[in-house]
Design a protein around this motif. Sequence first.
Motif, short mmCIF file in Angstrom:
data_model
loop_
_atom_site.label_atom_id
_atom_site.label_comp_id
_atom_site.label_asym_id
_atom_site.label_seq_id
_atom_site.Cartn_x
_atom_site.Cartn_y
_atom_site.Cartn_z
N PHE A 179 38.58 -40.14 13.27
CA PHE A 179 39.72 -39.28 13.62
C PHE A 179 40.98 -39.73 12.88
N TRP A 180 41.10 -41.03 12.70
CA TRP A 180 42.23 -41.57 11.93
C TRP A 180 42.18 -41.07 10.49
N LEU A 181 40.98 -41.05 9.90
CA LEU A 181 40.82 -40.56 8.54
C LEU A 181 41.14 -39.07 8.46
N ALA A 182 40.69 -38.30 9.45
CA ALA A 182 40.97 -36.87 9.47
C ALA A 182 42.47 -36.62 9.48
N ASP A 183 43.20 -37.41 10.27
CA ASP A 183 44.65 -37.24 10.33
C ASP A 183 45.31 -37.70 9.04
N ARG A 184 44.86 -38.82 8.51
CA ARG A 184 45.50 -39.38 7.31
C ARG A 184 45.35 -38.45 6.11
N TYR A 185 44.15 -37.88 5.94
CA TYR A 185 43.88 -37.07 4.76
C TYR A 185 43.99 -35.57 5.02
N GLY A 186 44.27 -35.20 6.27
CA GLY A 186 44.47 -33.80 6.56
C GLY A 186 43.22 -32.96 6.39
N VAL A 187 42.07 -33.52 6.75
CA VAL A 187 40.82 -32.79 6.62
C VAL A 187 40.21 -32.55 7.99
N ALA A 188 39.45 -31.46 8.10
CA ALA A 188 38.76 -31.17 9.35
C ALA A 188 37.49 -32.03 9.44
N LEU A 189 36.95 -32.14 10.64
CA LEU A 189 35.71 -32.87 10.85
C LEU A 189 34.54 -31.90 10.81
N HIS A 190 33.52 -32.26 10.07
CA HIS A 190 32.34 -31.41 10.02
C HIS A 190 31.68 -31.38 11.39
N PRO A 191 31.19 -30.21 11.83
CA PRO A 191 30.55 -30.14 13.16
C PRO A 191 29.42 -31.15 13.33
N ASP A 192 28.70 -31.47 12.26
CA ASP A 192 27.63 -32.47 12.37
C ASP A 192 28.19 -33.83 12.76
N ASN A 239 33.86 -30.16 0.75
CA ASN A 239 34.45 -28.86 1.07
C ASN A 239 35.56 -28.97 2.12
N GLY A 240 36.39 -30.00 1.98
CA GLY A 240 37.50 -30.16 2.90
C GLY A 240 37.11 -30.64 4.27
N ARG A 241 35.89 -31.15 4.44
CA ARG A 241 35.40 -31.65 5.74
C ARG A 241 35.01 -33.11 5.61
N LEU A 242 35.37 -33.88 6.62
CA LEU A 242 34.92 -35.27 6.68
C LEU A 242 33.51 -35.29 7.24
N LYS A 243 32.58 -35.92 6.50
CA LYS A 243 31.18 -35.98 6.92
C LYS A 243 30.73 -37.43 6.96
N ALA A 244 29.63 -37.66 7.63
CA ALA A 244 29.02 -39.00 7.63
C ALA A 244 28.35 -39.23 6.29
N GLY A 245 28.66 -40.36 5.65
CA GLY A 245 28.03 -40.69 4.37
C GLY A 245 26.69 -41.36 4.53
N ARG A 246 26.40 -41.80 5.77
CA ARG A 246 25.13 -42.46 6.07
C ARG A 246 24.78 -42.15 7.52
N PRO A 247 23.49 -42.08 7.85
CA PRO A 247 23.09 -41.68 9.21
C PRO A 247 23.59 -42.62 10.29
N ASP A 248 23.72 -43.92 9.95
CA ASP A 248 24.10 -44.92 10.97
C ASP A 248 25.57 -45.30 10.88
N VAL A 249 26.40 -44.36 10.36
CA VAL A 249 27.80 -44.70 10.13
C VAL A 249 28.51 -45.15 11.41
N LEU A 250 28.14 -44.62 12.55
CA LEU A 250 28.77 -45.01 13.81
C LEU A 250 28.09 -46.22 14.43
#
Length: 943
Positions: free
Chosen positions: A419-432, A397-408
Amino acid sequence: MSLSDLVPPLEKPRRQATAIPLAQLFDRAKIGAEIAKAHAEGLAGDALRRQALELFRAGLDSGRERAQEVLFASGGGLACATNLSKLEDELIRALYDFSVTYLYPAPDPNAPCLVVAAVGGYGRATLAPGSDIDLLFLLPSAEDAWGKHVTESMLYLLWDLKQKVGHSTRCVEECLVQSRRDMTIRTALLEARFILGDEKLFDDMCRRFDKEIVHRSPREFVVAKLEERDTRISKAGQSRYLVEPNVKEGKGGLRDLNSLFWIAKYVYRVRQASDLVDAGLFTRREYRLFCRCEEFLWRVRCHLHFITGRAEEILSFDLQRPIAERLGYAGRGGLSGVERFMKHYFLIAKEVGDLTAVLSAALEERHAKPAAVLDRFHIRVRRQDKLIKEFGFLIENGRLKAGRPDVLDHDPVNMIRMFWLADRYGVALHPDLMHLAISRLHLIDSNLRDDPEANQLFLDVLSSRNSPEVVLRLMNEAGVLGRFIPPFGRIVAMMQFNMYHHYTVDEHLLRAVGYLADIDAQRHRDDLPLTNTIMASIEKRRVLCVAVFLHDIAKGRTEDHSIAGAAVARHLCPRLGLTPAETETVAWLIENHLVMSDTAQRRDLADQRTIETFAARVQTIERLKMLFVLTVCDIQAVGPGVWNGWKGELLRTLFLETQIVLGGGHTKTERTERIQKAKAELRAQLPNWTDADFEAYAARHSQAYWLRVDLPRKIRHAQLLNQTEIDLPDPIIDIRTDAFRAVTEITLIAIDHPRLLAIVAGSCAATGANIVDAQIFTSNDGLAVDTFFISRTFERDEDEIRRGERIALAIEQALRGQIRLAEILAAKHAAAAKDTPFDVPAQVSIDNELSNRYTVIEVSGRDRPGLLYAITDILSQLNLNIASAHIVTFGEKAADVFYVTDLTGAKITTSGRRAAIRQKLLTAFPGQAATKAGAAGKSPAVA
């Protein structure tokens, strides 16, 4: 600097002994007994009512004093608000008892009676010292005459006690009907709290409200509250980092916490803040953070109200220092006590934003709110890109989300990559995902900071052509930016205690990056044409991006922030992947980021020495370009209204003149050629003049005139001066508007005399006009040809012309001696005089090296009405000729520069004369401490 480092001992509330016993707040039984005694002794009617009012007033005043004493002793803001709410409850019960006992006894003691309930903020059992008391008088039926009489009686008593009351009188059915129509009423009823009366009637209203209103409309309520919040914040100021924040209505203030709880109460049916944990909305850590933020904001608000004696919600400069002192903040580490207090405030405001993001995520999961859309973001991806999946993310839904719980945890570089992905693809970050990043800040350690890939990703974001300001602000909100760039972490939420800067230092830097991106994207083609052209020609674009991001990075340190910032850049830039040459350029730009604005606004740009000195400092055209764009971004990011066309004109002039010098121009031969060219251009514009007439006219002007005045102004001067060859019975005043530069020009032609500039300055001050610059010439036949540039006030030229005519009339009257400027300005000064929280030492420096022909006098100190008049009047008394004047105001600080000679046209060279001038000029600042400045001293630059 951590949050705990900012909290002084006095600011930490000692929770014990903060709840005041009711009898000490408001002894209702004692007051009731005294009223009964007076009644038994024969007092009745209005006399009994007056006696009761005196007792109520004394009890109310005593209770408020007791609440303030406990606030000072314990530091508990919420406890103070709770005590004041209990005090009000007891007062209302006492008023009800008085009304039903002596004024309107109940006709049927067994019949249902009215209910008095607290609603709104008062319904939460918290009350600020100056807040309104919001009451609901709930009647058993709309026709209950006795209930209406009692309600009216209580309201009149409250008004006689000078209480600010917001009230409504309704039956249950009316409450439900009104709350369906009006979201404000619905919100007020959501917070309804029983005080007295028929509790069964109150419970019935609450039950029906919950079943018929709340249960059926959670999404409607959430959308309305979020829209209401956006409207409220736009009025109070979009940024939570405004340096004079609104504690109640501003972004990150108490109303945000209230809205958060209202939504949780409406959607999740919680009853108190601690229920947020059981509902799964907050972790226990987040709930403790909620309580800490609420406590701090209430503490500040209570002190605000007690200090001002009213419902003041703006934490203005004059209130920040006394509140900081009350809370025990002291200076430390280059920050004053008030700056440490405000840094703490802004960090709390940021925490409130984090809590709001947590709730937003939960509401989206329940589909109780629509997905947010971030400013400037335009989705540029329509499918799951392989790159996104590869790093463990997904777009939904136009939001970047974690695809796995341990992504970080799996790859800490993802702390930057998200944040780089958000800028590159022009998507917002999901609050989660934002919440996950906040909880994993410990992953940003020295290893990640030194990781080449992480640094390259960050540099890509910083120099992005998409939305770097938005993405960097998200990084800052999450705490990632300050951890990854530790010097930036030092200036997060740091305010500068002056009226010039509108935002905290970190917010200023992010806004500067945003302006750079806008210029790079050609979004300012119309209002910044030269800046857009220059930006497109800059070769080392990423160098400029880094310099803009770091230019104020060392604010708040004991040493000069420009020099300290250059040192920070030399340490940080190699880590970001910049070459040694690029690093040195960034360091040079930061060390000199104030020089161009200071030179443009405070030096005579027609003086060749000014241009040559500046060119010698810049040395290359590429540096000149980058410094020009950096200066524009810096001024634009200071705050609304700071940038204007006049400043742009000064910077453009300095850039173009310096570009010529760096290109090898402006020799003595060229100077002569430029004068001849200027005369030829003017001659071509005056075809009806004879050669003899033109030669005679040209001889009236000095060489400086031909070099410093532009062609349109020369044409106008020729037309005006042509009227003076025979006689000049009255001064000639010409008014022109310039919307692009946001100034109005007032040209004065009059017989020259030493006090002419002082009279004009005084006349402008008397009419409220602000002089931003002045071109001053004296013709060879003794006429003053002066042009004054006044800050524009009105949008429409017709209105501005009428304003100019009023100023011109004041000048004419002053020149004729028809008005007494000194008396008018003294009255304006007295009317405007008030204690100021700012310490602006008066300073005078006298320099003979800045100009080949003139002595340059710089005068700075606290601004006030008529200051320029006072300074120019003193200069005329000292028999100094003013060749040019440059008037600048930085918030509360005036910084005026005058190019002068003595009556013989020579510089002021003797040390005794310079000392006398300095001493006399300091008298223009009565009551201000003076800063010592040498005869050849340099005034401190102002950003």
